[in-house]
Design an enzyme around this catalytic site. Structure first.
Site: not given
Ligand code: AMP
Length: 187
Positions: A13, A88, A127
């Protein structure tokens, strides 16, 4: 153009969102990136978010929704946005729709990147070595996959029922996936 990019952890993504948002001329809004920037800056939001992120859990909806509301209210998002990593949860889906409706707007497309299970794990392990993200250890990766399956995978059915969902094959070279995403968006 108001677009949401969805897909499991490791689907690519973030990588796609950077290129696709540039091509669409809209800001790339990644909740994960905003949280990480706050963690790095030691802000109160970062301190709160870090506890959840390090465990592979979601940051509470109230915190996340307030942050997204603030971000989408900034002038550059008036032309549209590419959301990466939000919504999410079902509560976030509802909140996003409500935020947009306040401005007489709505989502145009929800793109789901689909990737084989084995490929997902391989990408996350890669990663972890390349970027050193603190939530890319094996047990946290597993936890993030569980949370995704429980809380986020069901959202595609909601968007499918609204006629917004388009599924894009996320396997293969980055540039090929980008071309598929842009084609799916009619861009
Ligand atoms: P990502 O970089 O999108 O994988 O996000 C990393 C971490 O940030 C996730 O595992 C969550 O702990 C937090 N996070 C990111 N987006 C959300 C969201 N929409 N709702 C809740 N936690 C989020």
């Amino acid at each position: 153009m108001r677009v949401v990019l969805m897909g499991p952890p490791g689907a690519g993504k973030g990588t796609q969102a950077v290129v696709v948002s540039e091509r669409l001329g809209v800001p790339h809004v990644s909740t994960g990136d905003i949280f990480r920037a706050n963690v790095a800056g030691g802000t109160p939001l970062g301190l709160e978010a870090k506890r959840y992120m390090d465990a592979g859990d979601y940051v509470p909806d109230s915190v996340t929704n307030a942050m997204v509301r603030d971000r989408l209210g900034q002038p550059d998002a008036a032309v549209g946005f590419l959301l990466d990593g939000y919504p999410r949860t079902v509560a976030q889906v509802d909140e996003l729709a409500a935020m947009l409706a306040e401005h007489g707007a709505a989502l145009d497309h929800v793109v789901e990147l689909t990737v084989d299970r084995d490929e997902l794990v391989a990408r996350l392990v890669k990663r972890a070595t390349e970027q050193g993200r603190s939530d890319d250890s094996e047990d946290v990766i597993r936890r993030r996959q569980e949370v995704f399956a429980e809380q986020t995978a069901p959202l595609t059915a909601l968007y499918e029922a609204q006629g917004l969902l388009v599924r894009v094959d996320g396997m293969g070279p980055v540039a090929e996936v980008t071309a598929r995403v842009l084609a799916a968006l009619g861009a």
